[in-house]
Design a protein around this motif. Sequence first.
Motif, PDB file in Angstrom:
ATOM      1  N   PRO A 131       0.791  -1.241   0.000  1.00 28.96           N
ATOM      2  CA  PRO A 131       0.000   0.000   0.000  1.00 28.96           C
ATOM      3  C   PRO A 131       0.820   1.285   0.000  1.00 28.96           C
ATOM      4  O   PRO A 131       0.437   2.266  -0.645  1.00 28.96           O
ATOM      5  N   ASP A 132       1.953   1.284   0.720  1.00 26.52           N
ATOM      6  CA  ASP A 132       2.772   2.501   0.749  1.00 26.52           C
ATOM      7  C   ASP A 132       3.855   2.503  -0.320  1.00 26.52           C
ATOM      8  O   ASP A 132       4.645   3.443  -0.399  1.00 26.52           O
ATOM      9  N   ARG A 133       3.908   1.496  -1.158  1.00 32.91           N
ATOM     10  CA  ARG A 133       4.859   1.443  -2.274  1.00 32.91           C
ATOM     11  C   ARG A 133       4.093   1.067  -3.549  1.00 32.91           C
ATOM     12  O   ARG A 133       4.188  -0.060  -4.045  1.00 32.91           O
ATOM     13  N   PRO A 134       3.314   2.021  -4.110  1.00 36.13           N
ATOM     14  CA  PRO A 134       2.509   1.706  -5.298  1.00 36.13           C
ATOM     15  C   PRO A 134       3.278   1.808  -6.605  1.00 36.13           C
ATOM     16  O   PRO A 134       2.702   1.619  -7.676  1.00 36.13           O
ATOM     17  N   TYR A 135       4.573   2.113  -6.517  1.00 37.19           N
ATOM     18  CA  TYR A 135       5.368   2.312  -7.731  1.00 37.19           C
ATOM     19  C   TYR A 135       6.387   1.188  -7.885  1.00 37.19           C
ATOM     20  O   TYR A 135       6.938   0.691  -6.897  1.00 37.19           O
ATOM     21  N   LEU A 136       6.639   0.789  -9.125  1.00 42.45           N
ATOM     22  CA  LEU A 136       7.635  -0.240  -9.385  1.00 42.45           C
ATOM     23  C   LEU A 136       9.045   0.304  -9.229  1.00 42.45           C
ATOM     24  O   LEU A 136       9.297   1.509  -9.394  1.00 42.45           O
ATOM     25  N   TYR A 137       9.954  -0.587  -8.913  1.00 41.39           N
ATOM     26  CA  TYR A 137      11.372  -0.251  -8.886  1.00 41.39           C
ATOM     27  C   TYR A 137      11.926  -0.585 -10.266  1.00 41.39           C
ATOM     28  O   TYR A 137      12.387  -1.702 -10.540  1.00 41.39           O
ATOM     29  N   THR A 138      11.848   0.371 -11.166  1.00 41.96           N
ATOM     30  CA  THR A 138      12.247   0.185 -12.559  1.00 41.96           C
ATOM     31  C   THR A 138      12.811   1.500 -13.091  1.00 41.96           C
ATOM     32  O   THR A 138      12.979   2.467 -12.338  1.00 41.96           O
ATOM     33  N   THR A 139      13.087   1.556 -14.385  1.00 42.78           N
ATOM     34  CA  THR A 139      13.542   2.792 -15.024  1.00 42.78           C
ATOM     35  C   THR A 139      12.751   3.029 -16.312  1.00 42.78           C
ATOM     36  O   THR A 139      12.221   2.085 -16.926  1.00 42.78           O
ATOM     37  N   ASN A 140      12.701   4.279 -16.724  1.00 37.76           N
ATOM     38  CA  ASN A 140      12.041   4.615 -17.991  1.00 37.76           C
ATOM     39  C   ASN A 140      12.757   3.978 -19.170  1.00 37.76           C
ATOM     40  O   ASN A 140      12.110   3.580 -20.149  1.00 37.76           O
ATOM     41  N   ALA A 141      14.094   3.857 -19.075  1.00 33.79           N
ATOM     42  CA  ALA A 141      14.862   3.288 -20.188  1.00 33.79           C
ATOM     43  C   ALA A 141      14.524   1.820 -20.403  1.00 33.79           C
ATOM     44  O   ALA A 141      14.464   1.345 -21.547  1.00 33.79           O
ATOM     45  N   TRP A 142      14.273   1.089 -19.332  1.00 36.14           N
ATOM     46  CA  TRP A 142      13.883  -0.321 -19.475  1.00 36.14           C
ATOM     47  C   TRP A 142      12.448  -0.421 -19.973  1.00 36.14           C
ATOM     48  O   TRP A 142      12.146  -1.249 -20.853  1.00 36.14           O
ATOM     49  N   ALA A 143      11.555   0.403 -19.456  1.00 37.25           N
ATOM     50  CA  ALA A 143      10.161   0.391 -19.907  1.00 37.25           C
ATOM     51  C   ALA A 143      10.089   0.670 -21.404  1.00 37.25           C
ATOM     52  O   ALA A 143       9.329   0.013 -22.143  1.00 37.25           O
ATOM     53  N   LYS A 144      10.875   1.601 -21.869  1.00 34.72           N
ATOM     54  CA  LYS A 144      10.880   1.940 -23.294  1.00 34.72           C
ATOM     55  C   LYS A 144      11.396   0.770 -24.129  1.00 34.72           C
ATOM     56  O   LYS A 144      10.810   0.413 -25.159  1.00 34.72           O
ATOM     57  N   ALA A 145      12.473   0.134 -23.658  1.00 37.30           N
ATOM     58  CA  ALA A 145      13.038  -0.991 -24.407  1.00 37.30           C
ATOM     59  C   ALA A 145      12.050  -2.145 -24.496  1.00 37.30           C
ATOM     60  O   ALA A 145      11.917  -2.785 -25.546  1.00 37.30           O
ATOM     61  N   MET A 146      11.339  -2.430 -23.410  1.00 35.14           N
ATOM     62  CA  MET A 146      10.368  -3.516 -23.421  1.00 35.14           C
ATOM     63  C   MET A 146       9.188  -3.191 -24.336  1.00 35.14           C
ATOM     64  O   MET A 146       8.639  -4.077 -25.013  1.00 35.14           O
ATOM     65  N   SER A 147       8.799  -1.934 -24.395  1.00 36.63           N
ATOM     66  CA  SER A 147       7.674  -1.551 -25.260  1.00 36.63           C
ATOM     67  C   SER A 147       8.051  -1.602 -26.731  1.00 36.63           C
ATOM     68  O   SER A 147       7.171  -1.636 -27.603  1.00 36.63           O
TER      69      SER A 147
END
Length: 593
Positions: free
Chosen positions: A360-376
């Motif tokens: 509940p107090d950590r609703p955000y993933l531990y990731t980066t925009n650069a990885w999200a972009k590569a996966m997309s």
Amino acid sequence: MNKHFNPQLMLLAATAALTMTACTDDNNGDKPGIDDAAYVGKAVGNFAASEWLPGGELGTTDNIGTSSFSDETPAVDNNKSFFDLFFQGEQIMERQYTVNTGAFKGLGPASVRRSCFDCHPNYGHGKWMPQYTTKYANGNGYLLAIYHPTIADADNSDGLSNDGGFITEVTGMPQTQAAEPFKAPIEETGIHMQWLTLGTNEAKNDVWAQHVKDGKFTYPDGTAMPKLQYPEVHIDPSAFRTNPVPTNYAVRIESTIGLQGVGLIDAIPEDSIKAQYKKTYNYFVSAGLDPAEYVNPTFYNGSTFGSLYSVANGQYADGTKSVSGQTKALKRYSYALTRAVLSDANGANAVWNIPNVSRPDRPYLYTTNAWAKAMSEDTEVIAKIQNDPTSPYYGDGSVDSIKACVYNLLRPGTNQFNNPWFKFQPEQSADQFYAFMVWHRGLAIPRARNLNDPDVQQGKKLFNEWGCASCHRAKWQTTDDNYWMPEMLAGKKLPQYKNQTIYPYSDFMQHKLYMKNDVHGSWCRTTPLWGRGLEYSNTGAEDRLHDNRARSEEEAILWHMYSKKSHAYHSALNFYNASKADRAAVIKFLQSI
């Protein structure tokens, strides 16, 4: 049930010791010693009675066997609610997380490990490993530090500085695992780690070279000295599954530390640690030395304490509220001193970001925009999702919709519970996290061993005379133990350690050893030494230092004198020049506390 310090039990043990001969290694820790049952809790030689209980009466377990690192403290044992919650929290630490099945679901989409236990074998320090591979739950506690080196440094094998900011393409604790259909931000086959032997011409002083014959290291008395090893790590650019791919980077490694006694460290008053900073700073001023070389000016510059931790909204044990952005605390956890309060320190953080499990107090993933972009942009990832209409990343099934879902749902800035693409549910509840914190704060320190042994007493004497205790400060005092809890757990109780005399053997400051291929950032917190003598019996290894380069206490001490600039050079030089018997006594002391 685990054993804790109990005067009646010890009286019984002492009586038994007088009437029969014991033949068990558990009575003496990892190394051969003499029976100490009749002496526990008594002043012996140069040891005070309290030193048998390094965690105090409320924080010490009398168990010194192969399960001692996992024991709960008497403060937990004395409270039925804590006792039940402790073992619930223990399950959260030990179990492997899965993607969507079983009691421990929520792994991924990218992760560092599948469980805390993978990095902390039997709750201890991570083990030395020849390679970085993490897919086996074998106690490999290695974490990568990937950063942009600030300058060249010919003293390091890669010619690069240990200093510099982390790259932003991957997370600060880089992830090398991922759940289907995604691909890990770093492919482990592209991580190359090798262990090199320190050559006779590499030490940054001339002491060792004087005693090298035929390529063999020896002490001045002619006794063989172990050859030292250090790691070199490279990562292929092609191993990064990010967009963009990082450039101009260097790599260092760190291992996880032991978990025992962390709640007791949380109980040390902040003012006491600040006083240690001031005392150390003033000493170097009075000695005519530059204090900024010996006390990290980022944390204290002689007048101001900097780099304070911003405590989130929550509440202290005395009812005082903390306000995010306003409440500050002195950092005391991790090699880099990055965390201040246990309920928002490494363990509380790791149970979220190591397996990437939301709460509940950590609703955000531990990731980066650069990885999200590569996966997309990865056609294989998109195709797998398109073939699975049940995927939360499916959208309307079109390629563009899937790409949008992947990019936005993998970004670190997307609230996983409230967004336009897919609303996930928290994977760990507030109650589960509370149980985890009762366990985390409730871990005991094993009692000391063999303090009645004359060799151990001699070792303590030399440890103090040689100056080792200047950084590895033995004794601290807790007071009201005003711990902090996050807002979602405000008002809930945790085990407390009020008015305890404890012996962690750390000043909770940072120092520099100037080792080859040293820790990222060069400054490293003084590691608490308590309980480390039981490392082998609990974990099967006794590796030392931040990256496990030292395979024993002896090697760790010798690394302290690698460079004349080392803050511990003269202390380690005393060890080097000592007799074989005195060196053995110091090591025996370290194995006893």
